[in-house]
Design a protein around this motif. Structure first.
Motif, short mmCIF file in Angstrom:
data_model
loop_
_atom_site.label_atom_id
_atom_site.label_comp_id
_atom_site.label_asym_id
_atom_site.label_seq_id
_atom_site.Cartn_x
_atom_site.Cartn_y
_atom_site.Cartn_z
N ALA A 1 0.84 -1.20 0.00
CA ALA A 1 0.00 0.00 0.00
C ALA A 1 0.87 1.24 0.00
N GLY A 2 0.45 2.25 -0.75
CA GLY A 2 1.18 3.51 -0.81
C GLY A 2 2.33 3.53 -1.79
N LYS A 3 2.62 2.42 -2.43
CA LYS A 3 3.70 2.36 -3.42
C LYS A 3 3.18 2.88 -4.76
N ARG A 4 3.71 4.00 -5.22
CA ARG A 4 3.26 4.61 -6.47
C ARG A 4 4.05 4.04 -7.64
N MET A 5 3.32 3.48 -8.60
CA MET A 5 3.94 2.85 -9.76
C MET A 5 3.26 3.34 -11.03
N ARG A 6 3.85 2.98 -12.16
CA ARG A 6 3.21 3.20 -13.46
C ARG A 6 3.32 1.90 -14.24
N ALA A 7 2.33 1.65 -15.08
CA ALA A 7 2.26 0.39 -15.84
C ALA A 7 2.14 0.67 -17.33
N SER A 8 2.77 -0.20 -18.12
CA SER A 8 2.59 -0.17 -19.56
C SER A 8 2.58 -1.61 -20.06
N ALA A 9 1.96 -1.83 -21.20
CA ALA A 9 1.83 -3.18 -21.77
C ALA A 9 2.28 -3.16 -23.22
N GLU A 10 2.83 -4.28 -23.66
CA GLU A 10 3.27 -4.44 -25.03
C GLU A 10 2.57 -5.65 -25.66
N LEU A 11 2.24 -5.54 -26.94
CA LEU A 11 1.66 -6.65 -27.70
C LEU A 11 2.71 -7.17 -28.67
N TRP A 12 2.95 -8.49 -28.62
CA TRP A 12 3.97 -9.12 -29.47
C TRP A 12 3.33 -10.17 -30.36
N ASP A 13 3.85 -10.29 -31.57
CA ASP A 13 3.48 -11.36 -32.49
C ASP A 13 4.43 -12.53 -32.25
N MET A 14 3.88 -13.71 -32.00
CA MET A 14 4.70 -14.87 -31.66
C MET A 14 4.87 -15.85 -32.81
N THR A 15 4.41 -15.50 -34.01
CA THR A 15 4.63 -16.37 -35.16
C THR A 15 6.01 -16.08 -35.74
N GLY A 16 6.79 -17.11 -35.93
CA GLY A 16 8.15 -16.90 -36.41
C GLY A 16 8.99 -16.25 -35.34
N ILE A 17 9.81 -15.27 -35.74
CA ILE A 17 10.63 -14.53 -34.78
C ILE A 17 9.74 -13.54 -34.05
N PRO A 18 9.67 -13.59 -32.72
CA PRO A 18 8.81 -12.66 -31.98
C PRO A 18 9.17 -11.21 -32.29
N LYS A 19 8.14 -10.37 -32.44
CA LYS A 19 8.36 -8.95 -32.71
C LYS A 19 7.25 -8.14 -32.07
N ILE A 20 7.62 -6.94 -31.63
CA ILE A 20 6.66 -6.07 -30.97
C ILE A 20 5.73 -5.45 -32.00
N LEU A 21 4.44 -5.33 -31.64
CA LEU A 21 3.45 -4.77 -32.54
C LEU A 21 2.88 -3.45 -32.05
N LEU B 1 2.34 -0.67 -28.32
CA LEU B 1 2.57 -0.27 -26.94
C LEU B 1 1.31 0.40 -26.41
N SER B 2 0.97 0.15 -25.17
CA SER B 2 -0.17 0.82 -24.57
C SER B 2 0.25 2.18 -24.02
N GLU B 3 -0.72 2.98 -23.66
CA GLU B 3 -0.43 4.18 -22.89
C GLU B 3 -0.05 3.78 -21.46
N GLU B 4 0.76 4.61 -20.82
CA GLU B 4 1.13 4.35 -19.44
C GLU B 4 -0.03 4.69 -18.51
N LYS B 5 -0.23 3.90 -17.47
CA LYS B 5 -1.29 4.12 -16.51
C LYS B 5 -0.72 4.17 -15.10
N PRO B 6 -1.25 5.05 -14.25
CA PRO B 6 -0.78 5.10 -12.86
C PRO B 6 -1.30 3.91 -12.07
N VAL B 7 -0.47 3.43 -11.15
CA VAL B 7 -0.85 2.36 -10.22
C VAL B 7 -0.55 2.90 -8.83
N GLN B 8 -1.60 3.27 -8.10
CA GLN B 8 -1.36 3.88 -6.79
C GLN B 8 -2.59 3.78 -5.91
#
Length: 355
Positions: free
Chosen positions: A326-346, A348-355
């Motif tokens: 409790a009280g720990k202020r964080m920020r979160a972001s998520a990434e979407l990757w394609d896993m067919t063949g060589i993995p590659k990023i597709l 990025l989400s917006e950053e969201k506060p976690v607090q």
């Protein structure tokens, strides 16, 4: 006799109506067609001290000026153009300036102002983007931002936060970033900005790379790069985009443990296998970067938590559950990757506060 007279009157009336319709048709067809929305461009030029360094026999600034002046000279005369730069004889981190607002037919004026810029000072990217957002962007018409830089933020600003603010306020823009001879770690930062800005990152390893980069950004109606003034620019064709969104971040308690539930959804362009990665980092620390392929050097020193989920299908939803004091202020972001063949990023989400 009466019928003959009526027939003659009807004939004259028909002729009168025909002639009247013909003249009305001439009037309407001679009116100019309704003007199409004029494309808006703003150029951000790095004029920090490092732009005076030599690059292929010339200074980086000399090459940038040469390429920009050639490009501006080939834009349509009615193109709407603006200019923002930082540095230019001003030392320190308060050097971002609006040199010319976006105005139709301003390419020649912008060219003159670019010619007079002299490199000096630091690299306040966040402050510069704030100037662009305040004076040049709106929520009605999209603005194409062409950002040329040979370095990353050096003034403790957070360019990503500025881009998030633009999106939340409904600003319409695309951010195209051209990085001049940037090291791999710096390219991570600039590439992330371009992704968040719905644009592209163009590495400039030699002066000729300007030409191929501008070719991808500026197109004529025939799909060719702009080279002469009478060509009219159109943006690249719109395509369906991969997206990932953080829907909510909700607190939970389970006995002595407390934490958060993060809900997300994604949309892909193909019915395939995907990976979603969650990153958490302290809100009070400056976020440097998280990995963005194909540049594989990772700087994970400020990473607090990292979770992964695998999903299949073109659309999907999911959640991450993670404990957090409790009280720990964080920020979160998520990434979407394609896993067919060589993995590659597709995406990025917006950053969201976690607090």
């Amino acid at each position: 006799m009466q019928n003959r007279k009526e027939n003659i009157n009807k004939l004259y009336l028909d002729r009168f109506l025909f002639i009247g319709f013909y003249f009305l048709l001439l009037i309407f067809t001679s009116l100019p067609a309704q003007a199409q929305p004029n494309k808006r461009y703003v150029f951000i030029l790095d004029a920090s001290g490092s732009m005076s360094e030599k690059w292929d026999g010339k200074t980086r600034m000399a090459v940038a000026k040469e390429k920009l002046l050639h490009l501006l000279g080939g834009l349509p005369k009615d193109a709407s153009v603006g200019l923002v730069a930082y540095g230019n004889r001003i030392a320190g981190c308060s050097s971002a300036r609006l040199y010319h607002p976006i105005q139709r037919g301003a390419a020649s004026v912008v060219s003159q102002k670019i010619s007079s810029i002299v490199p000096a000072g630091s690299t306040p990217i966040a402050q510069t983007l704030s100037v662009v957002g305040e004076y040049l962007l709106n929520d009605i018409q999209e603005t194409e931002i062409i950002f040329i830089s040979d370095g990353v933020e050096s003034c403790e600003g957070d360019p990503k936060a500025v881009l998030y603010q633009w999106k939340q306020s409904g600003k319409k823009f695309r951010l195209q970033v051209l990085g001049i001879d940037i090291d791999p770690q710096g390219e991570e930062d600039l590439k992330r900005l371009s992704i968040l800005g719905d644009g592209n990152y163009f590495p400039l390893k030699r002066p000729e790379d300007y030409d191929s980069s501008f070719k991808r950004i500026f197109f004529t109606a025939e799909g060719e790069p702009t080279t002469v003034a009478h060509n009219h620019l159109v943006p690249p064709p719109a395509t369906t985009q991969n997206q990932i969104r953080i829907l909510s971040v909700l607190p939970y308690e389970d006995g002595s443990e407390s934490g958060y539930i993060l809900n997300y959804e994604y949309t892909g362009v193909a019915n395939t296998s995907y990976m979603v990665q969650l990153y958490l980092y302290p809100a009070e620390e400056k976020l440097r970067s998280f990995p963005v392929p194909p540049l594989r050097e990772r700087r994970m020193g400020d990473l607090t938590k990292h979770q992964i989920k695998f999903q299949s299908g073109q659309e999907g939803k999911g959640r991450f559950i993670f404990p957090l004091p409790a009280g720990k202020r964080m920020r979160a972001s998520a990434e979407l990757w394609d896993m067919t063949g060589i993995p590659k990023i597709l995406a990025l989400s917006e950053e969201k506060p976690v607090q």
